[in-house]
Design a protein around this motif. Structure first.
Motif, PDB file in Angstrom:
ATOM      1  N   LEU A  42      37.548  47.075  47.087  1.00  0.00           N
ATOM      2  CA  LEU A  42      38.282  46.420  46.182  1.00  0.00           C
ATOM      3  C   LEU A  42      37.804  45.111  45.445  1.00  0.00           C
ATOM      4  O   LEU A  42      37.133  44.179  46.140  1.00  0.00           O
ATOM      5  CB  LEU A  42      39.905  45.832  46.953  1.00  0.00           C
ATOM      6  CG  LEU A  42      40.666  46.860  47.648  1.00  0.00           C
ATOM      7  CD1 LEU A  42      41.628  46.213  48.369  1.00  0.00           C
ATOM      8  CD2 LEU A  42      41.328  47.624  46.500  1.00  0.00           C
ATOM      9  N   ALA A  43      37.969  44.834  44.264  1.00  0.00           N
ATOM     10  CA  ALA A  43      37.410  43.838  43.535  1.00  0.00           C
ATOM     11  C   ALA A  43      38.217  43.650  42.190  1.00  0.00           C
ATOM     12  O   ALA A  43      38.616  44.520  41.427  1.00  0.00           O
ATOM     13  CB  ALA A  43      35.839  44.142  42.950  1.00  0.00           C
ATOM     14  N   ILE A  44      38.773  42.363  41.991  1.00  0.00           N
ATOM     15  CA  ILE A  44      39.358  42.083  41.007  1.00  0.00           C
ATOM     16  C   ILE A  44      38.746  42.289  39.504  1.00  0.00           C
ATOM     17  O   ILE A  44      39.393  42.722  38.699  1.00  0.00           O
ATOM     18  CB  ILE A  44      39.969  40.440  40.954  1.00  0.00           C
ATOM     19  CG1 ILE A  44      40.569  40.148  42.259  1.00  0.00           C
ATOM     20  CG2 ILE A  44      40.608  40.035  39.574  1.00  0.00           C
ATOM     21  CD1 ILE A  44      41.901  40.785  42.311  1.00  0.00           C
ATOM     22  N   GLY A  45      37.625  42.209  39.532  1.00  0.00           N
ATOM     23  CA  GLY A  45      36.649  42.654  38.470  1.00  0.00           C
ATOM     24  C   GLY A  45      36.580  43.936  38.108  1.00  0.00           C
ATOM     25  O   GLY A  45      36.069  44.142  37.054  1.00  0.00           O
ATOM     26  N   ASP A  46      36.951  44.904  38.781  1.00  0.00           N
ATOM     27  CA  ASP A  46      37.062  46.170  38.583  1.00  0.00           C
ATOM     28  C   ASP A  46      38.446  46.725  38.307  1.00  0.00           C
ATOM     29  O   ASP A  46      38.688  47.859  38.235  1.00  0.00           O
ATOM     30  CB  ASP A  46      36.479  46.751  39.793  1.00  0.00           C
ATOM     31  CG  ASP A  46      35.078  46.806  40.252  1.00  0.00           C
ATOM     32  OD1 ASP A  46      34.547  46.556  38.853  1.00  0.00           O
ATOM     33  OD2 ASP A  46      34.614  47.127  41.239  1.00  0.00           O
ATOM     34  N   GLY A  47      39.282  45.660  38.322  1.00  0.00           N
ATOM     35  CA  GLY A  47      40.608  45.979  37.733  1.00  0.00           C
ATOM     36  C   GLY A  47      41.620  46.249  38.993  1.00  0.00           C
ATOM     37  O   GLY A  47      42.765  46.546  38.699  1.00  0.00           O
ATOM     38  N   ASP A  48      41.212  45.870  40.359  1.00  0.00           N
ATOM     39  CA  ASP A  48      42.193  46.172  41.124  1.00  0.00           C
ATOM     40  C   ASP A  48      42.983  44.930  41.246  1.00  0.00           C
ATOM     41  O   ASP A  48      42.657  43.545  41.059  1.00  0.00           O
ATOM     42  CB  ASP A  48      41.189  46.032  42.498  1.00  0.00           C
ATOM     43  CG  ASP A  48      40.483  47.346  42.730  1.00  0.00           C
ATOM     44  OD1 ASP A  48      41.251  48.428  42.313  1.00  0.00           O
ATOM     45  OD2 ASP A  48      39.529  47.242  43.117  1.00  0.00           O
ATOM     46  N   PRO A  53      38.803  40.878  51.291  1.00  0.00           N
ATOM     47  CA  PRO A  53      38.976  39.442  51.984  1.00  0.00           C
ATOM     48  C   PRO A  53      37.583  39.109  52.294  1.00  0.00           C
ATOM     49  O   PRO A  53      36.965  39.711  52.924  1.00  0.00           O
ATOM     50  CB  PRO A  53      39.711  39.940  53.494  1.00  0.00           C
ATOM     51  CG  PRO A  53      40.463  41.154  53.055  1.00  0.00           C
ATOM     52  CD  PRO A  53      39.562  41.925  52.130  1.00  0.00           C
ATOM     53  N   SER A  54      37.280  37.911  51.618  1.00  0.00           N
ATOM     54  CA  SER A  54      35.901  37.306  51.976  1.00  0.00           C
ATOM     55  C   SER A  54      36.029  35.924  51.501  1.00  0.00           C
ATOM     56  O   SER A  54      37.190  35.332  50.582  1.00  0.00           O
ATOM     57  CB  SER A  54      34.973  38.023  51.126  1.00  0.00           C
ATOM     58  OG  SER A  54      35.126  38.061  49.639  1.00  0.00           O
ATOM     59  N   GLY A  55      35.151  34.949  51.702  1.00  0.00           N
ATOM     60  CA  GLY A  55      34.974  33.638  51.282  1.00  0.00           C
ATOM     61  C   GLY A  55      36.186  32.864  52.032  1.00  0.00           C
ATOM     62  O   GLY A  55      36.691  33.178  53.076  1.00  0.00           O
ATOM     63  N   SER A  62      44.305  37.510  45.254  1.00  0.00           N
ATOM     64  CA  SER A  62      44.474  37.860  43.804  1.00  0.00           C
ATOM     65  C   SER A  62      43.537  37.245  42.884  1.00  0.00           C
ATOM     66  O   SER A  62      43.658  37.404  41.528  1.00  0.00           O
ATOM     67  CB  SER A  62      46.004  37.509  43.375  1.00  0.00           C
ATOM     68  OG  SER A  62      46.229  36.229  43.451  1.00  0.00           O
ATOM     69  N   LYS A  63      42.622  36.374  43.266  1.00  0.00           N
ATOM     70  CA  LYS A  63      41.619  35.662  42.407  1.00  0.00           C
ATOM     71  C   LYS A  63      40.275  36.270  42.639  1.00  0.00           C
ATOM     72  O   LYS A  63      39.813  36.482  43.979  1.00  0.00           O
ATOM     73  CB  LYS A  63      41.617  34.138  43.154  1.00  0.00           C
ATOM     74  CG  LYS A  63      40.658  33.040  42.047  1.00  0.00           C
ATOM     75  CD  LYS A  63      40.921  31.665  42.608  1.00  0.00           C
ATOM     76  CE  LYS A  63      40.051  30.856  41.665  1.00  0.00           C
ATOM     77  NZ  LYS A  63      40.237  29.418  42.099  1.00  0.00           N
ATOM     78  N   ARG A  64      39.654  36.335  41.273  1.00  0.00           N
ATOM     79  CA  ARG A  64      38.259  36.962  41.590  1.00  0.00           C
ATOM     80  C   ARG A  64      37.483  36.032  42.311  1.00  0.00           C
ATOM     81  O   ARG A  64      37.266  34.942  42.305  1.00  0.00           O
ATOM     82  CB  ARG A  64      37.970  37.281  40.248  1.00  0.00           C
ATOM     83  CG  ARG A  64      36.435  37.921  40.163  1.00  0.00           C
ATOM     84  CD  ARG A  64      35.913  38.425  38.867  1.00  0.00           C
ATOM     85  NE  ARG A  64      35.020  39.066  38.727  1.00  0.00           N
ATOM     86  CZ  ARG A  64      34.083  39.552  37.614  1.00  0.00           C
ATOM     87  NH1 ARG A  64      34.697  39.095  36.436  1.00  0.00           N
ATOM     88  NH2 ARG A  64      33.150  40.244  37.625  1.00  0.00           N
ATOM     89  N   GLU A  69      31.685  39.261  45.561  1.00  0.00           N
ATOM     90  CA  GLU A  69      31.118  40.515  44.768  1.00  0.00           C
ATOM     91  C   GLU A  69      29.481  40.556  44.690  1.00  0.00           C
ATOM     92  O   GLU A  69      29.038  41.535  44.963  1.00  0.00           O
ATOM     93  CB  GLU A  69      31.655  40.181  43.190  1.00  0.00           C
ATOM     94  CG  GLU A  69      33.260  40.726  43.027  1.00  0.00           C
ATOM     95  CD  GLU A  69      33.594  40.518  41.609  1.00  0.00           C
ATOM     96  OE1 GLU A  69      32.734  40.489  40.650  1.00  0.00           O
ATOM     97  OE2 GLU A  69      34.534  40.114  41.453  1.00  0.00           O
ATOM     98  N   GLY A  70      28.903  39.403  44.798  1.00  0.00           N
ATOM     99  CA  GLY A  70      27.611  39.219  44.693  1.00  0.00           C
ATOM    100  C   GLY A  70      26.801  39.810  46.168  1.00  0.00           C
ATOM    101  O   GLY A  70      25.843  40.320  46.221  1.00  0.00           O
TER     102      GLY A  70
END
Length: 297
Positions: A42-48, A53-55, A62-64, A69-70
């Motif tokens: 799941l990644a906001i940058g891919d349109g999800d 969950p990370s960071g 809901s925030k990229r 992602e990196g």
């Protein structure tokens, strides 16, 4: 109450496992498993609508999350190629648990797997929790995954493994699909075993979350030395038992985790250590499946 899904089995081989006849009298079959998931999470940058969950804990789902992602990108950009080099250097083969969408997004990597002698099984259409899908959605995603992996790697997958755990419908749908020889959606044994789904005999090749680099994420492994030491300890016990009752050792790997240099070196050290012992078989999942079907039906 009608039970949905497979029955629990708390008995298994009852302390008397079959005397396995691995090729060339091997005492242990070591299955290296690389989870290829990067790009299917799941990644906001891919349109999800949400992300993995990370960071920081207070970072909204809901925030990229560019850092997260990196982290995944490192796996496919660097970790994958480092592991492939190690396997070539050590002359061992692995099984890729591959998410279909992840391979679609890195077709050069997908094209390298089978020509280098590695096995590819389906890890789902995306890296997703299938228990959140309806039965029909899950059936559709299985079909999509099969078609996609056949296209990106040149062959359809013959094995199946979900993200972490299956739904109550998964094994029935895998058997219903008709092209799978086995699944790995179990953590309950040191050896493959047969089960019955409907009226059909079905092979299960259990996986492991113990001998798994995911424990770097969970805080159980603090350094590469911890990982290497644990793998060697696990190998040592199974190798001893294998003198009379050969066993199987699954090693779970993730390119974004063990693909970093120090951790990758710990894996390379373990492979060299295991290879220094006689009667050790580094086997792909498909090799184990075919052997079990031929000799332990």
């Amino acid at each position: 109450m009608t039970l949905v899904g497979p029955k629990r089995d708390l008995i298994g081989y009852e302390g008397n496992p079959p005397k396995v006849s691995w090729p060339n009298g091997a005492r242990i079959a070591i299955s290296l498993v690389v989870n290829y998931e990067e790009g299917s999470e799941l990644a906001i940058g891919d349109g999800d609508a949400t992300r993995e969950p990370s960071g920081p804990a207070d970072w909204p789902l809901s925030k990229r999350d560019l850092a997260g992602e990196g982290h995944f990108e490192y796996g496919s950009r660097c970790g994958y190629w480092r592991l492939m080099d190690i396997f070539d250097e050590q002359e061992v083969k692995c099984t890729f648990y591959a998410c279909a969408v992840a391979l679609e997004r890195n077709r050069d990597a997908a094209r390298e797997m089978r020509p280098r002698g590695h096995d590819v099984i389906s890890h789902g259409w995306r890296w997703e929790d299938v228990s959140l899908l309806t039965r029909e959605e899950e059936r559709d995603h299985i079909r999509r995954a099969v078609d996609s992996i056949a296209e990106t790697t040149g062959e359809r997958p013959l094995g199946w493994y979900c993200r972490y755990g299956p739904s109550v419908h998964t094994r029935e749908l895998v058997v219903e699909e008709g092209g799978f020889l086995y699944d790995c959606d179990a953590y309950n044994d040191d050896l493959p075993y047969w089960t019955v789904v409907g009226a059909k005999k079905h092979l299960v090749i259990p996986y492991s979350l113990a001998t798994n680099d995911g424990k770097f994420n969970w805080g159980a492994f603090g350094s590469p030395a911890d990982f290497e030491k644990y793998l060697k300890a696990n190998f040592g016990r199974l190798y001893k038992e294998g003198a009379t009752h050969p066993k199987m050792m699954s090693i779970g790997l993730h390119m974004r985790l063990v693909g970093h240099p120090g951790r990758a070196q710990a894996l390379a050290n373990f492979i060299a250590y295991a290879k220094s012992h006689p009667d050790v078989w580094f086997a792909r999942r498909i090799d184990i499946a075919r052997h079990w079907m031929a000799h332990h039906a």
